[in-house]
Design an enzyme around this catalytic site. Structure first.
Site, mmCIF file in Angstrom:
data_model
loop_
_atom_site.group_PDB
_atom_site.id
_atom_site.type_symbol
_atom_site.label_atom_id
_atom_site.label_comp_id
_atom_site.label_asym_id
_atom_site.label_seq_id
_atom_site.Cartn_x
_atom_site.Cartn_y
_atom_site.Cartn_z
ATOM 1 N N ASP A 46 0.844 -1.190 0.000
ATOM 2 C CA ASP A 46 0.000 0.000 0.000
ATOM 3 C C ASP A 46 0.883 1.245 0.000
ATOM 4 O O ASP A 46 1.640 1.479 0.934
ATOM 5 C CB ASP A 46 -0.886 0.006 1.258
ATOM 6 C CG ASP A 46 -1.823 1.201 1.275
ATOM 7 O OD1 ASP A 46 -2.918 1.106 0.712
ATOM 8 O OD2 ASP A 46 -1.440 2.257 1.855
ATOM 9 N N TYR A 51 3.020 9.685 -0.169
ATOM 10 C CA TYR A 51 4.105 9.082 0.619
ATOM 11 C C TYR A 51 5.485 9.291 -0.029
ATOM 12 O O TYR A 51 6.500 9.009 0.587
ATOM 13 C CB TYR A 51 3.884 7.566 0.833
ATOM 14 C CG TYR A 51 2.568 7.177 1.456
ATOM 15 C CD1 TYR A 51 1.743 8.121 2.062
ATOM 16 C CD2 TYR A 51 2.130 5.847 1.433
ATOM 17 C CE1 TYR A 51 0.524 7.754 2.616
ATOM 18 C CE2 TYR A 51 0.915 5.483 1.991
ATOM 19 C CZ TYR A 51 0.115 6.442 2.574
ATOM 20 O OH TYR A 51 -1.088 6.063 3.110
ATOM 21 N N LYS A 76 -2.809 5.977 -4.367
ATOM 22 C CA LYS A 76 -3.934 6.891 -4.100
ATOM 23 C C LYS A 76 -3.676 8.260 -4.696
ATOM 24 O O LYS A 76 -2.518 8.689 -4.776
ATOM 25 C CB LYS A 76 -4.121 7.054 -2.576
ATOM 26 C CG LYS A 76 -3.982 5.753 -1.797
ATOM 27 C CD LYS A 76 -4.160 5.928 -0.300
ATOM 28 C CE LYS A 76 -3.831 4.637 0.443
ATOM 29 N NZ LYS A 76 -2.417 4.495 0.817
ATOM 30 N N HIS A 109 -7.814 9.422 -1.946
ATOM 31 C CA HIS A 109 -7.183 9.383 -0.619
ATOM 32 C C HIS A 109 -8.072 9.966 0.482
ATOM 33 O O HIS A 109 -8.186 9.385 1.565
ATOM 34 C CB HIS A 109 -5.844 10.134 -0.681
ATOM 35 C CG HIS A 109 -4.823 9.647 0.288
ATOM 36 N ND1 HIS A 109 -3.484 9.620 0.017
ATOM 37 C CD2 HIS A 109 -4.943 9.167 1.548
ATOM 38 C CE1 HIS A 109 -2.826 9.141 1.060
ATOM 39 N NE2 HIS A 109 -3.689 8.860 2.007
HETATM 40 P P1 NAD Z 1 0.394 1.328 11.950
HETATM 41 O O1 NAD Z 1 -0.815 1.356 12.809
HETATM 42 O O2 NAD Z 1 0.565 0.245 10.971
HETATM 43 O O3 NAD Z 1 1.619 1.394 12.954
HETATM 44 C C1 NAD Z 1 2.946 1.511 12.522
HETATM 45 C C2 NAD Z 1 3.839 1.660 13.744
HETATM 46 O O4 NAD Z 1 3.706 0.523 14.584
HETATM 47 C C3 NAD Z 1 5.308 1.791 13.400
HETATM 48 O O5 NAD Z 1 5.850 2.825 14.193
HETATM 49 C C4 NAD Z 1 5.911 0.471 13.798
HETATM 50 O O6 NAD Z 1 7.205 0.600 14.267
HETATM 51 C C5 NAD Z 1 4.982 -0.015 14.887
HETATM 52 N N1 NAD Z 1 4.847 -1.483 14.848
HETATM 53 C C6 NAD Z 1 4.503 -2.228 13.766
HETATM 54 N N2 NAD Z 1 4.437 -3.530 14.088
HETATM 55 C C7 NAD Z 1 4.777 -3.616 15.396
HETATM 56 C C8 NAD Z 1 4.894 -4.708 16.278
HETATM 57 N N3 NAD Z 1 4.650 -5.954 15.887
HETATM 58 N N4 NAD Z 1 5.269 -4.441 17.563
HETATM 59 C C9 NAD Z 1 5.504 -3.181 17.975
HETATM 60 N N5 NAD Z 1 5.410 -2.101 17.160
HETATM 61 C C10 NAD Z 1 5.047 -2.319 15.878
HETATM 62 O O7 NAD Z 1 0.489 2.792 11.266
HETATM 63 P P2 NAD Z 1 0.368 3.424 9.838
HETATM 64 O O8 NAD Z 1 1.616 3.237 9.067
HETATM 65 O O9 NAD Z 1 -0.113 4.808 10.054
HETATM 66 O O10 NAD Z 1 -0.820 2.620 9.106
HETATM 67 C C11 NAD Z 1 -0.600 1.491 8.281
HETATM 68 C C12 NAD Z 1 -0.696 1.827 6.813
HETATM 69 O O11 NAD Z 1 -1.981 2.341 6.473
HETATM 70 C C13 NAD Z 1 0.230 2.959 6.366
HETATM 71 O O12 NAD Z 1 1.568 2.587 6.318
HETATM 72 C C14 NAD Z 1 -0.396 3.345 5.054
HETATM 73 O O13 NAD Z 1 -0.018 2.434 4.047
HETATM 74 C C15 NAD Z 1 -1.869 3.247 5.403
HETATM 75 N N6 NAD Z 1 -2.460 4.542 5.793
HETATM 76 C C16 NAD Z 1 -3.455 5.074 5.020
HETATM 77 C C17 NAD Z 1 -4.018 6.280 5.347
HETATM 78 C C18 NAD Z 1 -5.114 6.830 4.498
HETATM 79 O O14 NAD Z 1 -5.500 7.994 4.689
HETATM 80 N N7 NAD Z 1 -5.632 6.087 3.568
HETATM 81 C C19 NAD Z 1 -3.589 6.985 6.473
HETATM 82 C C20 NAD Z 1 -2.582 6.425 7.266
HETATM 83 C C21 NAD Z 1 -2.039 5.206 6.914
#
Ligand code: NAD
Length: 272
Positions: A46, A51, A76, A109
């Site tokens: 994704d 990004y 997106k 988005h």
């Molecule tokens: P996330 O909730 O996936 O959390 C990521 C964080 O959690 C990182 O700091 C990582 O170090 C930590 N983490 C991951 N696995 C872990 C584990 N097993 N133990 C401990 N810590 C851990 O946050 P995100 O990146 O904001 O969301 C996931 C994805 O969603 C994004 O990367 C993106 O692709 C998407 N996204 C989309 C939108 C949108 O508006 N459509 C907005 C935000 C994110």
């Protein structure tokens, strides 16, 4: 169910339930991270124009040696590129950066007021031209979906929204289900904050799983797809190890009740 299991979307395209998110993955790290994620077994990546890592994502996909058809790429259109003509241009730019001739899923988005309908029309054109296998939306609330469905014959295949144990928008999930729109959870781990929630750790202890694994399992068991992110390979692996246990109805309910309406991202009703 395993990492390769896919959900059939409303146009019969199949999308992996669990994918790899790349928000905040800096361009200089993105190539290594996506190579690692593919190596771990993720088959959905994704990304988004916003990004600024589409070029590295594309290069990692190509260099992986995995067939393009086996990898599901989502990108997106960003808010400042919305509107019909701008979106068509932004899409071509994403294709070029990714170095592919189609994407698997293209999303609006955010529902930018006054613009998202024209943006959607551009996505329909892209879909009809065969350059996106499926099209969908992101951060659309009930009213945005109603407005879009009133004006379009094509129902979005996916609505990607913020969803985790502290934010469980049940009514929106129900509405999407009713309309045949697959929900996909972003920030499923609350950008990392989930791992400190004692109650999730406690539930995890019963199954020999971490709070992150319990959370991802809870999302999947609700029939919701998701895309956790981590730049560490051990966390990437940990986040895929969620297919060998089953949360009881009681634990599902306990986690459902942890909702506090708490967002880590912007409120979709307040953007624009
Ligand atoms: P996330 O909730 O996936 O959390 C990521 C964080 O959690 C990182 O700091 C990582 O170090 C930590 N983490 C991951 N696995 C872990 C584990 N097993 N133990 C401990 N810590 C851990 O946050 P995100 O990146 O904001 O969301 C996931 C994805 O969603 C994004 O990367 C993106 O692709 C998407 N996204 C989309 C939108 C949108 O508006 N459509 C907005 C935000 C994110």
């Amino acid at each position: 169910m395993n990492l390769y299991t896919r959900v059939r979307l409303n146009n019969d395209v199949e999308m992996p339930w669990l994918g790899y998110g790349t928000y905040k993955v800096r361009p200089e790290e993105a190539y290594r991270c996506v190579r690692d994620a593919l190596d771990v077994g993720y088959r959905l990546i994704d990304t988004a124009a916003y990004y600024r890592n589409e070029s590295e994502v594309g290069r990692a996909v190509r260099d992986s040696g995995i067939d393009r058809e086996e990898i599901f790429i989502t990108t997106k259109v960003w808010n400042t590129d919305q509107g019909y003509e701008n979106t068509l241009r932004a899409f071509e730019d994403s294709l070029k950066k990714l170095g592919v001739d189609y994407v698997d899923l293209y999303l609006v988005h955010w529902p930018v007021p006054g613009k998202y309908l024209d943006t959607w029309k551009a996505l329909v054109k892209i879909y009809e031209d065969g350059k996106a296998m499926a099209i969908g939306v992101s951060n659309f609330m009930e009213e945005h979906l109603d407005h879009l469905l009133e004006h379009s014959d094509i129902v979005p295949a996916v609505n990607q929204v913020e969803l985790h144990p502290r934010l469980f928008p049940r009514k929106l999930v129900e509405k999407c289900r009713k309309e045949g729109i697959q929900v996909q959870a972003w920030s499923p781990l609350m950008q990392g904050r989930i791992v400190d929630i004692r109650e999730l750790q406690e539930i995890g202890e019963k199954y020999g799983k971490t709070a992150a694994q319990v959370t991802l399992r809870w999302i999947l068991q609700h029939g919701i797809a998701t895309i956790p992110r981590s730049i560490r390979k051990e966390h990437m692996m940990e986040n895929t190890d969620v297919f060998d246990f089953y949360l009881t109805l009681e634990d599902m309910h306990r986690i459902d009740m942890m909702d506090r309406g708490e967002r880590v991202g912007p409120d979709p009703r307040k953007i624009g």
